[in-house]
Design a protein around this motif. Structure first.
Motif: not given
Lengths: 117, 348
Positions: A29-30, A33, A37, A54
């Motif tokens: 998930v990161l 993300h 960012v 998501p």
């Protein structure tokens, strides 16, 4: 994974997670993300980013693809595996198989003349 | 795992760090509903060094740093704010990938133009400033320590912010109770007239709550269905008046009943429909740094025994007791919206 997972903290306050499955899920998930960012950082003032929902996680892992669905074919003249519609490969072997256009078959065909397999 | 995957990942990520910093716990105001006891003063130099050392040690692996200046009144310790923000600016030169978002909850008494421009220049880009209604009402509730009025100076400071050609945002938080609700219509119009064409300003209508202060029993909080309807009508009015910037509403659709009049988290509620709000106290990568170096989770029940989960040392290292921190994070794996929005409920 159970209802709870063990969490600890190192001396800089970093979260330490001992559950390997949870680690993998969070990493996935990161990574998604992180890309967002980076985009957000480069936005001019006043612009906003609407975060997407998501994405489904690849757990459980998907089954291996069916060989019948594989886009790879064997090239007769060279004996190597190539992707269907690999123009660079076809041009490399242009003229060898004959047929219209001299590539691996003409319109509608592969290794041969029109309509011929 | 039932919680939103993205929220969970962000709440546990070590590339994100959120610090609510209390540079002082003293305040020059004595609002009638305040829950803080002002027992602790300014953050000591050792704790300030601890904050700076912690951020410096984490900076190489951080993508996002969130600093929320809180108090007490943070501008009573402006030097601490400037010192830490300047430190972050220097770190960003060495670590260009470090994204810093700094906000401040301030009464704006000392937020004059020079201070404001300096803070914005150092990256403090979001401000929350409270009003209790138009001047005549505000000055009976939101008073200075010596009992004198505060509205005129705050209003002037906020008006002056309009003229600053920088990228920032201001949440004008309006505390609504039984006594001031009717007057809020006119005050919303006053705000619209002053800021309606500036999208950097927005209104946040907040129902007054009992947060544990000495006057809780006598606070005229909104209660019952009729009050809830009155509040909803005010929200509708504000929606129609403050178009450019938007309007934020309380997270609750109904005013709290007396039995449910428990503290709700003070973070900015959301506009529109979103996934459940996750309070900073529910996250594994977010802490309140009190002025004496204690690490807490919640800014409401500051001195409750369950709130302190660790300590920050001068060298930037921390001691966090996972057994104390985990109950705050239980919503991350339960997925319960209430435990995510306000993990304090159920702990005290």
């Amino acid at each position: 994974m159970g209802d709870k997972f063990e969490i600890r903290f190192d001396k800089l306050g970093n979260v330490i997670i001992d559950d390997p499955e949870l680690q993998k899920r969070l990493k996935y998930v990161l990574e998604l993300h992180g890309e967002l960012v980076l985009r957000m950082k480069n936005l001019p003032p006043g612009f906003q980013v609407v975060l997407p929902q998501p994405q489904p996680l690849p757990f459980p892992r998907p089954k291996p693809p069916n060989p019948a669905d594989c886009p790879m074919v064997m090239c007769d003249p060279c004996g190597k595996i190539r992707l269907i519609n690999d123009r660079a490969h076809d041009e490399r072997w242009q003229g060898i198989d004959g047929g219209p256009g001299g590539m691996h078959g003409g319109p509608g065909g592969t290794h041969g003349s029109p309509g011929e397999l | 795992m039932q919680a939103n995957e993205d929220a969970l990942a962000r709440a546990l990520s070590n590339s994100i760090l959120g610090l609510t910093l209390m540079p002082t716990e003293a305040c020059n105001f004595r609002c009638t509903y305040c829950y803080e006891d002002f027992a602790l003063g300014k953050m000591s130099p050792a704790v300030v060094r601890g904050v700076k050392n912690l951020i410096a040690a984490r900076a190489p692996t951080l993508n996002e740093l969130y600093l929320a200046w809180f108090g007490g009144e943070p501008l009573l310790a402006l030097d601490v704010v400037l010192e830490v923000q300047e430190h972050v600016r220097e770190l960003q030169i060495a670590h260009p990938g470090l994204y810093d978002h700094a906000s401040m909850t301030t009464n704006a008494w000392k937020l004059g133009p020079a201070v404001f421009e300096r803070l914005v220049g150092l990256g403090v880009g979001q401000y929350q400033i409270s009003f209790d209604g138009p001047a005549a009402i505000h000055d009976t509730k939101r008073k200075r320590m010596d009992g004198k009025p505060t509205f005129a100076r705050i209003w002037d400071n906020v008006l002056a912010m309009r003229g600053v050609d920088r990228d920032f945002s201001v949440i004008l938080r309006l505390h609504v109770d039984r006594e001031n609700l009717d007057a809020m219509y006119g005050f919303v119009d006053q705000i619209h007239e002053a800021f309606g064409d500036d999208p950097r300003f927005e209104i946040f209508l907040k129902t007054l709550s009992r947060y544990g202060g000495p006057n809780d029993a006598s606070l005229p909080v909104l209660e019952g269905d009729e009050d809830a309807r009155r509040f909803a009508r005010l929200q509708q009015h504000a929606h129609g008046r403050v178009a450019p910037a938007g309007i934020r509403g309380d997270t609750r659709s109904r005013a709290p009943s007396p039995a449910r009049a428990r503290p709700l988290q003070g973070t900015a509620p959301v506009t529109g429909k979103r996934s459940p709000t996750t309070c900073y106290a529910a996250k594994g990568n977010s802490y309140v740094v009190r002025s004496d170096g204690r690490l807490c989770k919640c800014t409401v029940i500051l001195d409750h025994p369950s709130n302190t989960v660790g300590r920050l040392h001068e060298d930037g290292t921390v001691e966090i007791d996972p057994a104390l921190a985990r109950p705050w994070m239980r919503g991350l794996w339960s997925g319960d919206a209430g435990e995510l929005a306000c993990p304090m409920l159920g702990l005290i």
